[in-house]
Design a protein around this motif. Structure first.
Motif, PDB file in Angstrom:
ATOM      1  N   ALA A 138       9.095   3.244   8.237  1.00 49.90           N
ATOM      2  CA  ALA A 138       8.521   4.874   8.403  1.00 49.90           C
ATOM      3  C   ALA A 138       9.831   5.543   8.215  1.00 49.90           C
ATOM      4  CB  ALA A 138       8.067   5.335   9.994  1.00 49.90           C
ATOM      5  N   ILE A 139       9.913   5.383   7.389  1.00 55.43           N
ATOM      6  CA  ILE A 139      11.664   5.995   6.808  1.00 55.43           C
ATOM      7  C   ILE A 139      11.851   6.840   6.241  1.00 55.43           C
ATOM      8  CG2 ILE A 139      13.118   3.980   8.005  1.00 55.43           C
ATOM      9  CD1 ILE A 139      13.912   3.025   4.977  1.00 55.43           C
ATOM     10  N   GLY A 140       9.995   7.498   5.474  1.00 57.14           N
ATOM     11  CA  GLY A 140      10.421   8.541   4.645  1.00 57.14           C
ATOM     12  C   GLY A 140       9.760   8.214   3.221  1.00 57.14           C
ATOM     13  N   PHE A 141       9.143   9.134   1.885  1.00 56.71           N
ATOM     14  CA  PHE A 141       9.430   8.753   0.704  1.00 56.71           C
ATOM     15  C   PHE A 141      11.199   8.963   0.558  1.00 56.71           C
ATOM     16  CE2 PHE A 141       8.735  11.504  -2.233  1.00 56.71           C
ATOM     17  CZ  PHE A 141       8.538  12.749  -1.456  1.00 56.71           C
TER      18      PHE A 141
ATOM     19  N   ARG B 171       9.412  21.923   1.524  1.00 61.33           N
ATOM     20  CA  ARG B 171       9.230  20.983   0.362  1.00 61.33           C
ATOM     21  C   ARG B 171       7.560  21.072   0.385  1.00 61.33           C
ATOM     22  NH1 ARG B 171       9.868  15.680   4.001  1.00 61.33           N
ATOM     23  NH2 ARG B 171       7.958  15.249   3.177  1.00 61.33           N
ATOM     24  N   MET B 172       6.832  21.826   0.986  1.00 64.99           N
ATOM     25  CA  MET B 172       5.849  22.373   0.262  1.00 64.99           C
ATOM     26  C   MET B 172       5.352  23.269  -0.688  1.00 64.99           C
ATOM     27  SD  MET B 172       3.690  23.027   4.024  1.00 64.99           S
ATOM     28  CE  MET B 172       2.791  21.362   5.330  1.00 64.99           C
ATOM     29  N   LEU B 173       6.842  24.169  -1.294  1.00 64.94           N
ATOM     30  CA  LEU B 173       6.749  24.858  -2.310  1.00 64.94           C
ATOM     31  C   LEU B 173       6.159  24.318  -3.266  1.00 64.94           C
ATOM     32  CD1 LEU B 173       9.971  27.022  -1.647  1.00 64.94           C
ATOM     33  CD2 LEU B 173       7.530  27.724  -2.023  1.00 64.94           C
TER      34      LEU B 173
ATOM     35  N   VAL C 149       0.827  -1.056   0.075  1.00 65.95           N
ATOM     36  CA  VAL C 149      -0.071   0.087   0.592  1.00 65.95           C
ATOM     37  C   VAL C 149       1.076   1.202  -0.260  1.00 65.95           C
ATOM     38  CG1 VAL C 149      -1.652   1.099   1.762  1.00 65.95           C
ATOM     39  CG2 VAL C 149      -1.845  -1.556   1.233  1.00 65.95           C
ATOM     40  N   VAL C 150       0.181   2.219  -0.963  1.00 66.87           N
ATOM     41  CA  VAL C 150       0.604   3.539  -1.073  1.00 66.87           C
ATOM     42  C   VAL C 150       0.656   4.897  -0.356  1.00 66.87           C
ATOM     43  CG1 VAL C 150       2.103   5.513  -1.932  1.00 66.87           C
ATOM     44  CG2 VAL C 150       2.513   2.957  -2.605  1.00 66.87           C
ATOM     45  N   THR C 151       0.457   5.744   0.766  1.00 68.76           N
ATOM     46  CA  THR C 151      -0.579   6.505   1.432  1.00 68.76           C
ATOM     47  C   THR C 151      -0.036   7.592   0.302  1.00 68.76           C
ATOM     48  OG1 THR C 151       0.386   7.037   2.869  1.00 68.76           O
ATOM     49  CG2 THR C 151      -1.424   5.281   2.688  1.00 68.76           C
ATOM     50  N   ALA C 152       0.152   8.477  -0.976  1.00 67.55           N
ATOM     51  CA  ALA C 152       0.564   9.252  -1.449  1.00 67.55           C
ATOM     52  C   ALA C 152      -0.262  10.572  -1.563  1.00 67.55           C
ATOM     53  CB  ALA C 152       0.679   8.485  -3.513  1.00 67.55           C
ATOM     54  N   ASN C 153       0.417  11.570  -1.480  1.00 64.74           N
ATOM     55  CA  ASN C 153       0.376  13.543  -0.883  1.00 64.74           C
ATOM     56  C   ASN C 153       0.932  13.958  -2.567  1.00 64.74           C
ATOM     57  OD1 ASN C 153       2.508  13.167  -0.756  1.00 64.74           O
ATOM     58  ND2 ASN C 153       2.951  13.601   1.307  1.00 64.74           N
ATOM     59  N   PRO C 154       0.252  15.072  -2.803  1.00 64.78           N
ATOM     60  CA  PRO C 154       1.042  15.709  -3.763  1.00 64.78           C
ATOM     61  C   PRO C 154       2.472  16.000  -3.825  1.00 64.78           C
ATOM     62  CG  PRO C 154      -0.812  16.952  -2.390  1.00 64.78           C
ATOM     63  CD  PRO C 154      -0.146  15.675  -1.691  1.00 64.78           C
ATOM     64  N   GLU C 155       3.479  16.107  -3.331  1.00 65.85           N
ATOM     65  CA  GLU C 155       4.906  15.651  -3.233  1.00 65.85           C
ATOM     66  C   GLU C 155       5.000  14.698  -3.375  1.00 65.85           C
ATOM     67  OE1 GLU C 155       5.817  16.000   0.963  1.00 65.85           O
ATOM     68  OE2 GLU C 155       8.384  16.375   0.108  1.00 65.85           O
TER      69      GLU C 155
END
Ligand code: UDP
Length: 246
Positions: free
Chosen positions: A163-166, A225-227, A39-45
């Motif tokens: 939990a090591i970040g994408f 990162r939010m840019l 499972v990948v939970t994906a955000n805009p980043e």
């Protein structure tokens, strides 16, 4: 990609069109039947990263489920006129699965975050989910994942949370998932939150779709990162115009 849900593409990333509950039911069934599940939970980043990194894009296409993590994806699907019902975040999914696993005496393996976080996480989990079997809890600052993967392969936990970040968590899962007949999910900073080391946005921010704003003001280092967010929205709007012209 699992076939049971319709897909909504947001900038070529295939999101499942499902409610959180329908998704959880599907994952729990797959765990019950010992199917390897990624499972990948994906955000805009993540979506923007995949545009620049073909191997990560392929990895998303090969995952069993990609879920919309964050309001940006819901907004994007809306702009593309293919709305998605709701957010399915890594953190909420992990909590729901831990609660489910606790009821059914399932097993879990945690990898990620700093050692002090993992130590506190073990305590919190033992308190909140006393029937859950924790087969492993390791920090995320390792040089080589292979020995950890060996341990997972031997113990066959029902669920592995990384939990090591994408993108690293998904890259490791893609490489090692065949070793365990269970769930694998990347959950970013979730251990920091569940262990009490970082606070999740207060309800007000969550309910007003302002979780991103809370994170921005509470963790200013995330600002850079939010840019990616405005750039993501511009790209989605451009894509929507292109689709209308077809
Ligand atoms: N982390 C880790 N190993 C590393 C780098 C990071 O375990 O080599 C952890 C870090 O301690 C934090 C999480 O990975 O708990 C990253 O959280 P973040 O919120 O940045 O995740 P993302 O937003 O990328 O999903």
């Amino acid at each position: 990609m699992s076939q049971e849900f319709p897909i909504v593409n947001v900038l070529n990333v295939p999101f499942i069109n499902a409610t959180q509950q329908a998704f959880l039911d599907a994952v729990e069934h797959r765990i019950d039947t010992r199917q390897t599940t990624f499972v990948v939970t994906a955000n805009p980043e993540i979506v923007m990263y995949a545009r620049q990194h073909p191997s990560y894009q392929t990895l998303l296409e090969n995952a069993d489920y990609v879920t919309p993590d964050g309001i940006g994806i819901i907004k994007g699907a809306e702009i593309l006129k293919t709305p998605l019902p709701e957010r399915i975040t890594g953190y909420d999914t992990m909590l729901a699965l831990l609660a489910w696993g606790n009821q059914r005496q399932r097993s879990v393996y945690f990898v990620g975050a700093k050692q002090e976080v993992i130590t506190d996480l073990k305590r919190v989990v033992a308190n909140r989910y006393p029937h859950l079997k924790v087969l492993g809890a390791r920090n995320g600052y390792f040089d080589d994942f292979a020995p950890i993967a060996d341990d997972i392969a031997q113990q066959q936990p029902d669920m592995v949370f990384l939990a090591i970040g994408f993108p690293k968590q998904e890259e490791l899962i893609a490489a090692y998932q065949h070793l365990n007949h269970g769930l694998w999910m990347g959950v970013g900073g979730s251990f920091d939150v569940l262990s009490g080391h970082t606070k999740r946005a207060p309800k007000f921010f969550q309910e007003h779709r302002l979780e991103w704003f809370y994170r921005l003001i509470s963790e200013p280092t995330r600002a850079k990162r939010m840019l990616v967010l405005p750039r993501y929205l511009r790209t989605v709007k451009r894509e929507a115009r292109k689709l209308r012209q077809k």
